[in-house]
Scaffold this motif. Structure first.
Motif, mmCIF file in Angstrom:
data_model
loop_
_atom_site.group_PDB
_atom_site.id
_atom_site.type_symbol
_atom_site.label_atom_id
_atom_site.label_comp_id
_atom_site.label_asym_id
_atom_site.label_seq_id
_atom_site.Cartn_x
_atom_site.Cartn_y
_atom_site.Cartn_z
ATOM 1 N N LYS A 88 -1.017 37.060 -3.255
ATOM 2 C CA LYS A 88 -2.459 36.225 -2.531
ATOM 3 C C LYS A 88 -2.385 35.342 -1.453
ATOM 4 N N GLU A 106 1.712 38.031 -9.136
ATOM 5 C CA GLU A 106 -0.034 38.246 -8.237
ATOM 6 C C GLU A 106 -0.503 37.012 -7.362
ATOM 7 N N LYS A 107 0.007 35.515 -7.081
ATOM 8 C CA LYS A 107 -0.005 34.332 -6.468
ATOM 9 C C LYS A 107 0.495 34.583 -5.840
#
Length: 286
Positions: free
Chosen positions: A237, A233-234
């Motif tokens: 992003k 997810e990081k």
């Protein structure tokens, strides 16, 4: 003379002494290269050939004053770089008349000290320790030993060490990245408690950029591929133009994410990305 056992049967020094008709001490001296009469040596040699007896090298080494063996405790033995280190160590020591006794371990400190103790119990003449970090307990144990110690991969003021210049390696990679993109840059590091491959390598990479660079990002990972995938997810992003990995095994973790979104990858290590991609199916998707 005692009857000769069948070849391959378990034998002891006592058995060899009884069969050859000599004393146990004579057999021991023969096996350890000591002084013995030609007549007795001939008897013992004949029995050893007939029985296929193989001496217990560990036991003999513990009794000897110089076992001619170096022990190495090293983690990540499956990596290509460690394989090269072990091969060259073995070849060099062989020329000097030494054998290399290898124990592979992971990162847990209790196991590390226990494994070091195992090397000592084998009667090694010196220890080489390849580790990602040195704790006070490890240093205390090493300092208690009466044999030489050499460290691989970590600087230390107490023991001699051998390591690559991780800072300069990271710096060179950062300088190269500066020439190929103005987009978002992501650096995936190994644990920063690893002062060499973790912190020094990352510090070198970041030093290639100005301190106010807003397009350079870092994520601290572990040593294994799954630690990268857990940061999915990081990574998405940030949406980087290029991802730099501190080691080859971090690239493996990225390949799982690549199935969903493609990122250019550059690897600060020794396994080409194409080679890794050929391995990914068997290593990650079994």
């Amino acid at each position: 003379m005692e009857p000769v056992p069948k070849k391959g049967e378990k034998m002891t020094i006592n058995d060899i002494a009884k069969i050859s008709g000599v004393s146990k001490s004579s057999v021991s001296r023969y096996l350890n290269g000591g002084s013995i009469s030609k007549a007795n040596a001939s008897k013992i040699e004949k029995v050893i050939k007939e029985t296929g007896y193989r001496p217990n090298k560990v036991a003999s080494r513990l009794k000897a004053t110089n076992g001619k063996m170096i022990g190495i405790l090293i983690s990540e033995i499956q990596t290509k770089s460690v394989g090269i280190i072990l091969f060259n160590l073995q070849e060099t020591l062989k020329k000097l008349g030494y054998q290399l006794f290898i124990i592979s371990d992971r990162q847990w400190e209790n196991d590390k000290i226990s494994n070091l103790a195992s090397l000592v119990s084998q009667g090694v003449d010196g220890i080489i320790l390849g580790t990602s970090r040195l704790t006070k307990d490890t240093l205390k144990y090493l300092s208690s030993l009466s044999i030489p110690v050499l460290l691989l991969g970590q600087k230390n003021s107490i023991f001699p060490y051998c390591k690559i210049n991780d800072f300069d390696g990271g710096l060179m990679m950062g300088q190269y990245i500066n020439t190929i993109t103005d987009g978002q840059i992501l650096y995936l590091s190994m644990p920063l408690y690893d002062l060499a491959a973790g912190k020094e390598r990352q510090d070198g990479f970041l030093s290639a950029f100005t301190t106010n660079s807003t397009n350079v990002h870092t994520i601290e990972c572990g040593y294994d591929p799954e630690s990268v995938y857990n940061q999915k997810e990081k990574i998405n992003k940030i949406n980087p133009s290029v991802i730099v990995c501190a080691s080859d095994y971090l690239v493996l973790g990225l390949l799982k994410i690549i199935n969903e979104k493609v990122y250019p990858i550059i690897n600060i290590s020794n396994i080409p990305v194409l080679e890794i991609m050929n391995l990914v199916e068997t290593m990650l998707y079994q």
